[in-house]
Motif scaffolding. Structure first.
Motif, short mmCIF file in Angstrom:
data_model
loop_
_atom_site.label_atom_id
_atom_site.label_comp_id
_atom_site.label_asym_id
_atom_site.label_seq_id
_atom_site.Cartn_x
_atom_site.Cartn_y
_atom_site.Cartn_z
N GLU A 60 0.60 -1.85 0.21
CA GLU A 60 0.41 -0.08 -0.18
C GLU A 60 0.87 1.10 0.20
O GLU A 60 1.86 1.18 0.65
CB GLU A 60 -0.66 0.33 1.66
N TYR A 61 1.02 2.14 -0.61
CA TYR A 61 1.00 3.13 -0.74
C TYR A 61 1.65 4.53 0.20
O TYR A 61 0.40 4.58 1.10
CB TYR A 61 0.48 4.26 -1.52
N HIS A 62 2.49 4.12 0.61
CA HIS A 62 2.77 5.45 1.64
C HIS A 62 4.32 6.39 2.12
O HIS A 62 5.15 5.89 1.07
CB HIS A 62 2.85 4.86 3.36
N PRO A 63 3.88 7.61 2.18
CA PRO A 63 5.07 8.21 1.25
C PRO A 63 6.27 8.24 1.69
O PRO A 63 8.03 8.51 1.30
CB PRO A 63 4.96 10.11 1.46
N SER A 64 6.52 7.34 3.17
CA SER A 64 7.58 7.19 4.21
C SER A 64 8.01 5.88 3.31
O SER A 64 9.63 5.48 3.52
CB SER A 64 6.98 6.83 5.54
N ILE A 65 7.44 4.95 2.28
CA ILE A 65 8.23 3.76 1.90
C ILE A 65 8.45 3.95 0.57
O ILE A 65 9.70 3.65 0.40
CB ILE A 65 7.26 2.90 1.82
N ARG A 66 8.11 4.62 -0.56
CA ARG A 66 8.57 5.19 -1.50
C ARG A 66 8.05 6.19 -2.25
O ARG A 66 6.66 6.63 -2.80
CB ARG A 66 7.78 3.90 -2.39
N HIS A 67 9.27 7.14 -2.01
CA HIS A 67 8.77 8.51 -2.56
C HIS A 67 10.43 9.05 -3.21
O HIS A 67 11.34 9.14 -1.82
CB HIS A 67 8.75 9.06 -1.12
N ILE A 68 10.20 9.51 -3.32
CA ILE A 68 11.27 11.07 -3.64
C ILE A 68 11.39 12.02 -4.74
O ILE A 68 9.23 12.02 -4.64
CB ILE A 68 11.88 10.02 -5.30
N ALA A 69 11.09 13.20 -4.77
CA ALA A 69 11.13 14.05 -4.83
C ALA A 69 11.83 15.36 -6.20
O ALA A 69 12.92 15.23 -5.95
CB ALA A 69 10.35 15.60 -3.71
N PHE A 70 11.71 15.23 -6.90
CA PHE A 70 12.54 15.83 -8.17
C PHE A 70 12.71 17.35 -8.09
O PHE A 70 11.34 17.86 -8.05
CB PHE A 70 12.30 15.81 -9.18
N GLN A 71 13.26 18.28 -8.07
CA GLN A 71 13.31 19.86 -7.93
C GLN A 71 12.95 20.33 -9.25
O GLN A 71 13.56 19.36 -10.13
CB GLN A 71 14.51 20.26 -6.95
N VAL A 72 12.58 21.73 -9.23
CA VAL A 72 11.70 21.79 -10.70
C VAL A 72 11.35 23.08 -10.63
O VAL A 72 12.00 24.14 -9.72
CB VAL A 72 10.67 20.71 -11.06
N SER A 73 11.47 23.89 -11.84
CA SER A 73 11.63 25.94 -11.83
C SER A 73 9.99 25.53 -11.63
O SER A 73 9.11 24.79 -12.14
CB SER A 73 11.71 25.33 -13.31
N LEU A 74 9.72 27.26 -11.29
CA LEU A 74 9.02 27.26 -11.36
C LEU A 74 7.58 27.52 -12.42
O LEU A 74 6.42 26.67 -12.52
CB LEU A 74 8.35 28.57 -10.83
N GLU A 75 8.42 27.53 -13.56
CA GLU A 75 7.83 27.13 -14.48
C GLU A 75 7.19 25.60 -14.68
O GLU A 75 5.73 25.06 -15.42
CB GLU A 75 8.31 28.04 -15.61
N GLY A 76 8.02 24.67 -14.48
CA GLY A 76 7.40 23.46 -14.91
C GLY A 76 7.13 23.04 -13.94
O GLY A 76 6.18 22.41 -14.01
#
Length: 116
Positions: A60-76
């Motif tokens: 079952e999805y939970h951000p503590s198990i499988r989570h990455i965040a990519f940095q993007v520009s404000l426009e992106g």
């Protein structure tokens, strides 16, 4: 001492399909190990993503198990919902917010991936 994140790892059920998915999102394939592990650059020589093929991905999805965040520009970020859809991804509800526009939990200059 710590200057950033060098690598993150995710379990995947199909390594070849996952490699193609992340390449389509703009990551650069670097190498694989024994057809069970692959590395793709997020930023060449700075940070990469490791993908591990396993049968242990049906959680079952939970951000503590499988989570990455990519940095993007404000426009992106502003264009992220339509960009993700153009790549064949269907953004989903997060924290009670429908995926009609980007959802952000800002922390200093970092942005949460709106798909998670």
């Amino acid at each position: 001492m710590i200057k950033g994140l060098y690598e993150a790892h995710l379990p995947v059920s199909n390594l070849k399909r996952s490699i193609e998915f992340y390449k389509e999102l703009g990551l650069e394939f670097d190498h694989s190990v024994e057809d069970s592990l692959a590395f793709l650059w997020i930023e060449k020589n700075k940070s990469w993503l490791g993908l591990w093929e396993t049968d242990k991905v049906e959680l079952e999805y939970h951000p503590s198990i499988r989570h990455i965040a990519f940095q993007v520009s404000l426009e992106g970020l502003k264009n992220s919902v339509s960009w993700l859809k153009s790549k064949g991804c269907e953004p989903r509800e997060a924290f009670g917010f429908e995926p009609v526009e980007p959802f952000v939990m800002a922390h200093d200059n970092y942005i949460m991936d709106p798909r998670n």
